[in-house]
Scaffold this motif. Structure first.
Motif, short mmCIF file in Angstrom:
data_model
loop_
_atom_site.label_atom_id
_atom_site.label_comp_id
_atom_site.label_asym_id
_atom_site.label_seq_id
_atom_site.Cartn_x
_atom_site.Cartn_y
_atom_site.Cartn_z
N HIS A 165 6.82 0.21 -5.67
CA HIS A 165 8.10 -0.46 -5.87
C HIS A 165 8.49 -1.33 -4.67
O HIS A 165 8.42 -2.56 -4.71
N ARG A 166 8.92 -0.68 -3.58
CA ARG A 166 9.46 -1.40 -2.43
C ARG A 166 8.44 -2.28 -1.75
O ARG A 166 8.70 -3.45 -1.43
N SER A 167 7.25 -1.75 -1.52
CA SER A 167 6.22 -2.53 -0.82
C SER A 167 5.74 -3.71 -1.67
O SER A 167 5.44 -4.78 -1.13
N VAL A 168 5.69 -3.51 -2.97
CA VAL A 168 5.26 -4.59 -3.87
C VAL A 168 6.29 -5.72 -3.88
O VAL A 168 5.95 -6.90 -3.75
N TYR A 169 7.56 -5.33 -4.00
CA TYR A 169 8.63 -6.34 -4.00
C TYR A 169 8.62 -7.12 -2.68
O TYR A 169 8.70 -8.36 -2.68
N ALA A 170 8.53 -6.42 -1.56
CA ALA A 170 8.56 -7.08 -0.25
C ALA A 170 7.36 -8.00 -0.06
O ALA A 170 7.49 -9.10 0.48
N SER A 171 6.19 -7.58 -0.52
CA SER A 171 4.99 -8.41 -0.41
C SER A 171 5.13 -9.70 -1.20
O SER A 171 4.78 -10.79 -0.71
N GLU A 172 5.64 -9.58 -2.41
CA GLU A 172 5.84 -10.76 -3.25
C GLU A 172 6.85 -11.72 -2.62
O GLU A 172 6.67 -12.94 -2.63
N PHE A 195 0.83 -1.20 0.00
CA PHE A 195 0.00 0.00 0.00
C PHE A 195 0.86 1.25 0.00
O PHE A 195 2.08 1.21 0.24
N SER A 196 0.22 2.38 -0.27
CA SER A 196 0.88 3.68 -0.21
C SER A 196 0.47 4.39 1.08
O SER A 196 -0.71 4.42 1.43
N TYR A 197 1.44 4.95 1.77
CA TYR A 197 1.12 5.68 3.00
C TYR A 197 0.28 6.91 2.73
O TYR A 197 -0.37 7.45 3.64
N LYS A 198 0.25 7.36 1.48
CA LYS A 198 -0.60 8.50 1.12
C LYS A 198 -2.07 8.16 1.31
O LYS A 198 -2.90 9.04 1.57
N MET A 224 -2.51 -2.81 -3.58
CA MET A 224 -3.63 -1.87 -3.53
C MET A 224 -3.47 -0.69 -4.46
O MET A 224 -4.45 0.01 -4.74
N ASN A 225 -2.27 -0.43 -4.95
CA ASN A 225 -2.07 0.73 -5.82
C ASN A 225 -1.70 0.33 -7.24
O ASN A 225 -1.23 1.16 -8.02
N GLN A 226 -1.97 -0.91 -7.61
CA GLN A 226 -1.53 -1.38 -8.92
C GLN A 226 -2.26 -0.69 -10.06
O GLN A 226 -1.74 -0.63 -11.18
N ILE A 227 -3.42 -0.14 -9.84
CA ILE A 227 -4.16 0.49 -10.93
C ILE A 227 -3.45 1.73 -11.45
O ILE A 227 -3.74 2.20 -12.54
N ASN A 228 -2.50 2.26 -10.70
CA ASN A 228 -1.79 3.45 -11.13
C ASN A 228 -0.56 3.13 -11.99
O ASN A 228 0.11 4.03 -12.47
#
Length: 478
Positions: free
Chosen positions: A445-452, A355-358, A471-475
């Protein structure tokens, strides 16, 4: 990225072929970094390491064994600093991969025979005119090196168990065993790490890699390494038949008969040494460095050792040593290292979100609640690099950057330790849900890699059900 640029320059000095792709190959136990170079007509492996001595040894051995007709990689180019070299690519499929895919089938048995025949030729013919002063450490696997392996096991595995023992008696047993084995009849080149993971299979032929740790030593050590590899789990029938086949190969290469009874007795001693050396390595890499792959392998290695103790004899009395070995293969201790596995009936589902902290931390809607939130913003952000802005943690270039240029591997190892505790407990207690969140600035980037990475880790280690949500893949521009 700098390493890749240096590899490109070195390759261009060797070949005018255009590089279609270059990417990092996942590391295993060593600190060396491997990259695959792809052109339109062929593939190559580039190796990077700051250990110049080790590089020089590998390069010397490769040239020597290639000239001897052994199935080892040809070296095409070496950097002036000797930190990078480009070598022949034997592909991604190891003998272990084939064994895991096809089981203990006639086809796989034939590959083991090919490997052992090629080993006997490399050991004996490769020994001729070999300069053993080029070895990384010891020139010969003699008494001192054997004791060193036993102490490696003692310090990195046995002592971690905190089992009381008589130190002087144990050292006396180590000395006696090392003396007994140092008088092996046949000493030639010893590969040192001859296991199915280091035998590549291409076009139904076997090729050898990672022999830089070699030295002069007993023929039996390498056979023990291959046939008693814990991960391979070869049947007793295969072990016995393949040992007989190997001894026949040795006789054929030497063109003389050997004392097979004595050879096998010494072989059993080297099996024990190899099993203990592997446990020491698993202890160091797993218990000290906390690398999950090695921790998972400890129970396999202990069960391997247990079978050996119950069914084989070394040929020398080692009272204190034998007492301790009996203790470390008790079921209670082995179970301590066993990883609990999820079954089809296990209700636990691990929800992993990037996710994005934003946009704020994801809400846990399960009845269980709790879980983890990990902040990835302490890791260098690939999103600040122009070439990666429209990519994500799923793209190879971003993965390479995070693995090579940031502290992401150390960050994830710490997370694995924490999460494993909860997953183990949740499976035991039949909990239904565990939520784990990875946040970064853009959730890209970072959160996606870590989740995977965590999802792969949990599936491999626990076989647990995982639901992954970016959660932010649509962007992203996919």
């Amino acid at each position: 990225m700098q390493i890749i640029e240096e590899i490109k320059k070195l390759f261009q000095s060797y070949s005018s072929a255009a590089i279609v792709d270059i990417y990092k190959i996942p590391q295993s136990g060593s600190d060396r970094e491997y990259f695959r170079i792809k052109t339109s007509v062929s593939n190559y492996i580039a190796t990077y390491s700051n250990n110049i001595k080790e590089n020089e040894t590998f390069l010397y051995f490769s040239k020597h064994f290639t000239n001897a007709g052994a199935p080892v990689p040809e070296i095409y180019a070496i950097s002036n600093e000797k930190t990078i070299y480009i070598q022949q690519d034997f592909g991604d499929v190891s003998l272990l991969n084939v064994l895991e895919d096809k089981g203990q089938s006639p086809e796989v048995y034939a590959l083991f025979e090919k490997s052992l025949k090629a080993l006997s030729l490399l050991q004996i013919n490769g020994d001729k005119n070999l300069d053993y002063s080029k070895c990384i450490t010891s020139k010969e696997f003699g008494k001192q090196a054997i004791i060193s392996d036993l102490l490696y096991f003692k310090y990195y595995f046995l002592d971690t168990l905190k089992i009381p023992y008589d130190k002087e008696k144990l050292i006396d047993d180590f000395d006696a065993l090392a003396t007994y084995l140092s008088y092996a009849d046949h000493k030639y080149f010893m590969f040192r790490d001859f296991q199915s993971r280091n035998i590549m299979v291409q076009n139904d032929e076997a090729y050898f890699i990672d022999f830089q740790g070699g030295m002069k030593g007993a023929l039996q050590y390498d056979v023990a390494s291959l046939l008693w590899q814990a991960k391979a789990e070869l049947s007793d029938e295969w072990k016995n038949k393949l040992l007989q086949y190997y001894m026949n190969c040795v006789e054929e290469v030497l063109q003389t008969k050997i004392d097979k009874t004595r050879f096998e007795s010494q072989y059993n001693g080297y099996v024990l040494i190899r099993l203990l050396q592997v446990l020491g390595a698993y202890g160091f890499r797993g218990l000290f460095e906390r690398k999950a792959h090695f921790l998972i392998s400890i129970p396999l290695a202990l069960r391997n050792l247990k079978w050996f103790i119950n069914n084989k004899h070394v040929g020398i009395a080692l009272p204190e040593f034998e007492r301790l070995l009996g203790l470390i293969v008790e079921e209670k201790l082995i179970n301590h290292f066993e990883t609990i596995k999820a079954t089809d009936e296990t209700p636990l589902i691990v929800h992993i979100n990037s996710f994005s902290y934003k946009n704020g931390i994801p809400v846990d809607t399960s009845q269980n609640g709790g879980g983890f939130v990990f902040d990835c913003r302490g890791i260098l952000n690939p999103g600040r690099i122009e070439a990666y802005k429209k990519q994500s943690g799923l793209d190879k270039e971003v993965k390479d950057y995070l693995e090579q240029e940031t502290d992401m591997p150390a960050f994830l190892n710490s997370i694995y330790d924490l999460v494993d505790i909860s997953v183990t407990d949740y499976i035991k207690r039949n909990f239904n849900s565990l939520q784990i969140n990875f946040g970064c600035t853009g959730g890209q980037h970072r959160s996606v890699y870590a989740s995977e990475a965590l999802a792969r880790h949990l599936k491999n280690k626990f076989k647990v059900k995982v639901i992954l949500n970016h959660m932010n893949q649509i962007n992203w521009k996919r």
